[in-house]
Motif scaffolding. Sequence first.
Motif, PDB file in Angstrom:
ATOM      1  N   ARG A   1       0.830  -1.201   0.000  1.00 44.81           N
ATOM      2  CA  ARG A   1       0.000   0.000   0.000  1.00 44.81           C
ATOM      3  C   ARG A   1       0.863   1.249   0.000  1.00 44.81           C
ATOM      4  NH1 ARG A   1      -3.428  -1.933   3.258  1.00 44.81           N
ATOM      5  NH2 ARG A   1      -2.575  -1.170   5.214  1.00 44.81           N
ATOM      6  N   LEU A   2       1.986   1.195   0.698  1.00 42.19           N
ATOM      7  CA  LEU A   2       2.902   2.344   0.760  1.00 42.19           C
ATOM      8  C   LEU A   2       3.494   2.625  -0.621  1.00 42.19           C
ATOM      9  CD1 LEU A   2       4.338   4.415   2.597  1.00 42.19           C
ATOM     10  CD2 LEU A   2       6.167   2.736   2.916  1.00 42.19           C
ATOM     11  N   LYS A   3       3.853   1.573  -1.364  1.00 45.87           N
ATOM     12  CA  LYS A   3       4.423   1.746  -2.687  1.00 45.87           C
ATOM     13  C   LYS A   3       3.395   2.359  -3.654  1.00 45.87           C
ATOM     14  CE  LYS A   3       7.041  -1.475  -4.463  1.00 45.87           C
ATOM     15  NZ  LYS A   3       8.311  -0.779  -4.591  1.00 45.87           N
ATOM     16  N   LYS A   4       2.139   1.986  -3.490  1.00 46.73           N
ATOM     17  CA  LYS A   4       1.096   2.495  -4.374  1.00 46.73           C
ATOM     18  C   LYS A   4       0.794   3.972  -4.126  1.00 46.73           C
ATOM     19  CE  LYS A   4      -1.132  -2.070  -4.389  1.00 46.73           C
ATOM     20  NZ  LYS A   4      -2.295  -2.842  -3.904  1.00 46.73           N
ATOM     21  N   ARG A   5       1.047   4.426  -2.911  1.00 50.27           N
ATOM     22  CA  ARG A   5       0.655   5.789  -2.541  1.00 50.27           C
ATOM     23  C   ARG A   5       1.517   6.864  -3.197  1.00 50.27           C
ATOM     24  NH1 ARG A   5      -3.410   6.267   0.716  1.00 50.27           N
ATOM     25  NH2 ARG A   5      -4.092   4.509   1.990  1.00 50.27           N
ATOM     26  N   LYS A   6       2.542   6.460  -3.925  1.00 47.28           N
ATOM     27  CA  LYS A   6       3.328   7.463  -4.645  1.00 47.28           C
ATOM     28  C   LYS A   6       2.587   7.995  -5.863  1.00 47.28           C
ATOM     29  CE  LYS A   6       6.022   4.395  -7.648  1.00 47.28           C
ATOM     30  NZ  LYS A   6       7.387   3.975  -8.044  1.00 47.28           N
ATOM     31  N   TYR A   7       1.493   7.314  -6.231  1.00 48.69           N
ATOM     32  CA  TYR A   7       0.693   7.760  -7.360  1.00 48.69           C
ATOM     33  C   TYR A   7      -0.418   8.670  -6.831  1.00 48.69           C
ATOM     34  CZ  TYR A   7       3.201   3.983  -9.648  1.00 48.69           C
ATOM     35  OH  TYR A   7       4.187   3.164 -10.126  1.00 48.69           O
ATOM     36  N   ALA A   8      -0.124   9.959  -6.810  1.00 47.41           N
ATOM     37  CA  ALA A   8      -0.997  10.934  -6.153  1.00 47.41           C
ATOM     38  C   ALA A   8      -2.398  10.982  -6.750  1.00 47.41           C
ATOM     39  CB  ALA A   8      -0.359  12.324  -6.227  1.00 47.41           C
ATOM     40  N   LYS A   9      -2.497  10.864  -8.076  1.00 53.61           N
ATOM     41  CA  LYS A   9      -3.814  10.954  -8.713  1.00 53.61           C
ATOM     42  C   LYS A   9      -4.722   9.821  -8.244  1.00 53.61           C
ATOM     43  CE  LYS A   9      -3.735  11.876 -13.122  1.00 53.61           C
ATOM     44  NZ  LYS A   9      -3.700  11.716 -14.604  1.00 53.61           N
ATOM     45  N   VAL A  10      -4.150   8.632  -8.085  1.00 48.53           N
ATOM     46  CA  VAL A  10      -4.916   7.488  -7.603  1.00 48.53           C
ATOM     47  C   VAL A  10      -5.353   7.718  -6.162  1.00 48.53           C
ATOM     48  CG1 VAL A  10      -4.809   5.034  -7.023  1.00 48.53           C
ATOM     49  CG2 VAL A  10      -3.806   5.856  -9.163  1.00 48.53           C
ATOM     50  N   VAL A  11      -4.421   8.165  -5.347  1.00 49.20           N
ATOM     51  CA  VAL A  11      -4.717   8.384  -3.921  1.00 49.20           C
ATOM     52  C   VAL A  11      -5.797   9.447  -3.746  1.00 49.20           C
ATOM     53  CG1 VAL A  11      -3.759   9.192  -1.736  1.00 49.20           C
ATOM     54  CG2 VAL A  11      -2.427   7.638  -3.178  1.00 49.20           C
TER      55      VAL A  11
END
Length: 398
Positions: free
Chosen positions: A50-60
């Motif tokens: 989940r931490l790795k995915k959070r670098k994609y700001a538009k998704v978050v």
Amino acid sequence: MRLLNTSTLELRTFGRDRPPYAILSHTWTRDEAPFKAFIPRKHFSASVSRLKKRKYAKVVKSCKVARESGLDWIWIDTCCIDKSSSTELTEAINSMYAWYEASEVCFAYMRDVSDNDDPVSEDSSFARSVWFTRGWTLQELIAPRSVEFYSSNWVRIGSKWEYAATIEKITGIHRTVLKEPYFSGLKTQRQYSVAQRMSWAANRRTTRPEDLAYSLMGLFNVHMPLLYGEGETKAFIRLQSEIAKLTNDQSLFAWGRWPLSASDVAEDALIVGGSLYAQHPSRFSLSRDIIPLRRNDGGLAWSSEFSLPNDGYLRIKLRVIENTTRPDMQESHVAFLECELIHDPDYIVGFFLHQYDRVEGMPAHVHVYKREFATLAKFPRKMAIKAPLLDVFLSSMY
């Protein structure tokens, strides 16, 4: 259909029993979230993944907005489709209109619109947003019953319902379409001609040439295979051929300019091969007000289903006469389409044709014509009524 959980950022595949979901509309950049970044990996714990995915700001950010709207799931094209699978990509693109239509809400993220922008202003960043120029965002604007616009910092701008009049000025799409909950309904689609819907795409662009045609499939209830590499023109002609199988709306052929004289005919008006189909949606840019005649319109409604033989011709019934009214156009005949202009009902829309004396393989009694120039003209109704109704063949290939 894969959906992304708005809290855990985990993908899950659903069948027919899909939960309520939001959907994202946006224009792509180089730093989009790829599908592979959201595939569950055994050697990562859920928290690390989940931490790795959070670098994609538009998704978050879009997930956050969805959660605040009470939705646990969202669909985002960049990370919910495995684009390495041609089968999955084809299925997704053919289903995309329906997916946007079925969403609870569509969040339209406009990365080039400022937070304090006034959308009503003619020079606003909202009016100039690249979002209104892209091919895919056309169906993403029309299909969902609810579209919420967000600025570059995810500040809510408003809905398509609130700014329907403004969006009509920007896009040429009638505001009644923007306020219609489900545009794809049969009754509503019949209210807007093929030419009108094509005109909405006239000034739009896509990164991949073929996508300009593929992005319009849902708008016409068309399904067809994707053939990347076929080129923009072939893809758009295939789209028109599929539309011709589903409708007898002759406004499909009402494209081109309206020259006042032969000297007004632009150099690019010459149609290579004399095809009845347009090479590009931009050919419909001046067709926004063309509509089919009413079925009970004083004997003028005459069309039947089109026939598409495998010989490069389209068989259609048209009222055709010799061209005596506009000899400056240098074409031998005039064909009247079963179409009129919204604000000028005393006239019928038509175009000029060249008749072949003899075509090899065709019976002598068959009328074969070629449309040489992308031009349109309007003619008095009385003239159209007097014209004989002929069974004609028109070239449908380039």
